[in-house]
Scaffold this motif. Structure first.
Motif, PDB file in Angstrom:
ATOM      1  N   GLU A  56       0.895  -1.177  -0.221  1.00 39.16           N
ATOM      2  CA  GLU A  56       0.140   0.015  -0.029  1.00 39.16           C
ATOM      3  C   GLU A  56       0.903   1.355   0.008  1.00 39.16           C
ATOM      4  O   GLU A  56       1.847   1.178   0.467  1.00 39.16           O
ATOM      5  CB  GLU A  56      -0.886   0.057   1.223  1.00 39.16           C
ATOM      6  CG  GLU A  56      -1.772  -1.033   1.165  1.00 39.16           C
ATOM      7  CD  GLU A  56      -2.729  -1.349   2.588  1.00 39.16           C
ATOM      8  OE1 GLU A  56      -2.096  -0.519   3.580  1.00 39.16           O
ATOM      9  OE2 GLU A  56      -3.269  -2.260   2.879  1.00 39.16           O
ATOM     10  N   TRP A  57       0.296   2.240  -0.439  1.00 42.92           N
ATOM     11  CA  TRP A  57       1.129   3.649  -0.505  1.00 42.92           C
ATOM     12  C   TRP A  57       0.087   4.641   0.235  1.00 42.92           C
ATOM     13  O   TRP A  57      -1.101   4.564  -0.146  1.00 42.92           O
ATOM     14  CB  TRP A  57       1.716   4.110  -1.769  1.00 42.92           C
ATOM     15  CG  TRP A  57       0.666   4.367  -2.959  1.00 42.92           C
ATOM     16  CD1 TRP A  57       0.254   3.358  -3.659  1.00 42.92           C
ATOM     17  CD2 TRP A  57       0.153   5.482  -3.268  1.00 42.92           C
ATOM     18  NE1 TRP A  57      -0.490   3.960  -4.701  1.00 42.92           N
ATOM     19  CE2 TRP A  57      -0.608   5.380  -4.521  1.00 42.92           C
ATOM     20  CE3 TRP A  57       0.390   6.961  -2.609  1.00 42.92           C
ATOM     21  CZ2 TRP A  57      -1.263   6.619  -4.870  1.00 42.92           C
ATOM     22  CZ3 TRP A  57      -0.519   7.786  -3.306  1.00 42.92           C
ATOM     23  CH2 TRP A  57      -1.424   7.511  -4.391  1.00 42.92           C
ATOM     24  N   SER A  58       0.490   5.683   0.581  1.00 36.92           N
ATOM     25  CA  SER A  58      -0.302   6.639   1.162  1.00 36.92           C
ATOM     26  C   SER A  58       0.270   8.085   1.046  1.00 36.92           C
ATOM     27  O   SER A  58       1.487   8.071   1.081  1.00 36.92           O
ATOM     28  CB  SER A  58      -0.910   6.285   2.699  1.00 36.92           C
ATOM     29  OG  SER A  58       0.038   6.218   3.126  1.00 36.92           O
ATOM     30  N   VAL A  64       5.109  11.172   1.044  1.00 39.00           N
ATOM     31  CA  VAL A  64       4.444   9.897   0.169  1.00 39.00           C
ATOM     32  C   VAL A  64       5.026   8.732   0.841  1.00 39.00           C
ATOM     33  O   VAL A  64       6.284   8.401   1.203  1.00 39.00           O
ATOM     34  CB  VAL A  64       4.661   9.755  -1.087  1.00 39.00           C
ATOM     35  CG1 VAL A  64       4.172   8.367  -1.687  1.00 39.00           C
ATOM     36  CG2 VAL A  64       4.145  10.691  -1.909  1.00 39.00           C
ATOM     37  N   ARG A  65       4.108   7.662   1.642  1.00 38.19           N
ATOM     38  CA  ARG A  65       4.570   6.518   2.260  1.00 38.19           C
ATOM     39  C   ARG A  65       4.455   5.448   1.399  1.00 38.19           C
ATOM     40  O   ARG A  65       3.619   5.157   0.908  1.00 38.19           O
ATOM     41  CB  ARG A  65       4.155   6.343   3.610  1.00 38.19           C
ATOM     42  CG  ARG A  65       4.433   4.968   4.099  1.00 38.19           C
ATOM     43  CD  ARG A  65       3.587   4.781   5.550  1.00 38.19           C
ATOM     44  NE  ARG A  65       4.387   3.581   6.220  1.00 38.19           N
ATOM     45  CZ  ARG A  65       3.896   2.368   5.813  1.00 38.19           C
ATOM     46  NH1 ARG A  65       3.139   1.814   4.823  1.00 38.19           N
ATOM     47  NH2 ARG A  65       4.525   1.304   6.619  1.00 38.19           N
ATOM     48  N   LEU A  66       5.638   4.830   0.588  1.00 38.16           N
ATOM     49  CA  LEU A  66       5.461   3.954  -0.403  1.00 38.16           C
ATOM     50  C   LEU A  66       5.878   2.695   0.349  1.00 38.16           C
ATOM     51  O   LEU A  66       7.058   2.289   0.713  1.00 38.16           O
ATOM     52  CB  LEU A  66       6.566   4.297  -1.332  1.00 38.16           C
ATOM     53  CG  LEU A  66       6.517   3.134  -2.629  1.00 38.16           C
ATOM     54  CD1 LEU A  66       5.323   3.148  -3.628  1.00 38.16           C
ATOM     55  CD2 LEU A  66       7.982   3.453  -3.455  1.00 38.16           C
ATOM     56  N   GLY A  67       4.835   1.719   0.509  1.00 42.60           N
ATOM     57  CA  GLY A  67       5.077   0.395   1.117  1.00 42.60           C
ATOM     58  C   GLY A  67       6.214  -0.538   0.198  1.00 42.60           C
ATOM     59  O   GLY A  67       6.426  -0.218  -0.818  1.00 42.60           O
ATOM     60  N   ALA A  68       6.903  -1.300   0.960  1.00 46.15           N
ATOM     61  CA  ALA A  68       8.117  -1.927   0.564  1.00 46.15           C
ATOM     62  C   ALA A  68       7.650  -3.004  -0.711  1.00 46.15           C
ATOM     63  O   ALA A  68       8.410  -3.427  -1.455  1.00 46.15           O
ATOM     64  CB  ALA A  68       8.816  -2.527   1.701  1.00 46.15           C
TER      65      ALA A  68
END
Length: 289
Positions: A56-58, A64-68
């Protein structure tokens, strides 16, 4: 070799704490190559593809938090306007099949000097979010790479996300390879321009991906920020020399050290020109979707 398949992040962290020698696998685009060539034989593989939290990203607090576990294809299609430099780098990764499977988290975990996303992460000032059963922490991208294919993770930690600022100026990425597609970089380069900020980073040109600090200071001091006009050739040449001087390349089957330094100078001049044209055409600001 055991194959561990957690379905939640908490379960994955618990397994990693119990089996610190387990190698995480998401897309498998690096790990499976090493296994196939018998370059490593871990005690266990920790399959993270079933952990939804990692895919997921948010956006929050201007980041921006970009899931690994977000694959390159989604970076391109969903975040191309917000993270243009990372999207550019993602487009150069392998084939469509590799981009559908590979992830920025996997690129970080492998920590190869030639990893395509590393220069962009460095130039944008990204931070790597990691976690274990002991808790979480963030590591500046420039402190994450500790050696050739080595990183700052503790044995019980997993990469959970990357935090990047949305583009607010201009971002460019370029690389040189032995052919046009599906190629490991001979060298790569990223430049990020924001009002009063310059990020410059190199890949495949030193034991670890690295920022070019002198080149960054030069741009901050010398770019005509207040009156954006086309850049003088002398400025671009001086910048290219600083970029080439920041490299510490080797001779290998893909290219010589001398060629890498020359190519970095060419990439630096071109990418700076593209980035500055984008910056001044947008009035120094970029509206992100």
């Amino acid at each position: 070799m055991d194959f561990l398949r957690p379905t939640t992040l908490d379960e994955a962290l618990a397994l990693k704490a119990e089996r610190p020698g387990a190698v995480p696998i998401a897309g498998g685009t690096d790990v499976m190559v090493e296994l196939n060539f018998d370059h490593r034989r871990p005690e266990a593989l920790l399959d993270l593809t079933g952990v939804a939290e990692l895919a997921e990203w948010s956006t929050s607090d201007g980041q921006v938090r970009l899931g690994a576990g977000v694959p390159y294809t989604r970076v391109i299609t969903e975040l191309g306007d917000v993270l243009p430099g990372l999207a550019m780098a993602s487009r150069t990764v392998g084939s469509p099949q590799i981009r559908n499977r590979g992830t920025v988290g996997g690129n970080l975990g492998a920590a190869s000097p030639a990893g395509d996303t590393h220069p962009v992460l460095l130039a944008t000032g990204a931070r790597v979010e990691v976690a274990s059963v002991r808790g979480g922490r963030t590591i500046a991208a420039e402190a994450f790479y500790t050696g050739v294919k080595r990183n700052a993770l503790e044995p019980d930690e997993l990469i959970t996300a990357v935090h990047l600022p949305p583009a607010s100026g201009a971002e460019q990425f370029a690389k040189v390879g032995t052919r046009n597609a599906m190629v490991i970089a001979v060298c790569s380069f990223a430049v990020v321009l924001r009002p009063g900020y310059a990020g410059v980073a190199l890949g495949s040109a030193a034991p670890v991906p690295r920022r070019a600090a002198e080149a960054e200071r030069f741009l901050v001091a010398e770019l005509p920020w207040q009156t954006p006009v086309p850049l003088a050739d002398s400025l671009k040449r001086a910048f290219a020399e600083l970029v080439a001087g920041a490299a510490d390349p080797i001779d290998d089957v893909r290219g010589s050290a001398a060629y890498r330094r020359h190519a970095l100078g060419v990439l630096a001049r071109r990418a700076l020109t593209w980035a500055w044209d984008d910056y001044r055409n947008n009035g120094g600001e970029r509206q992100c979707a």
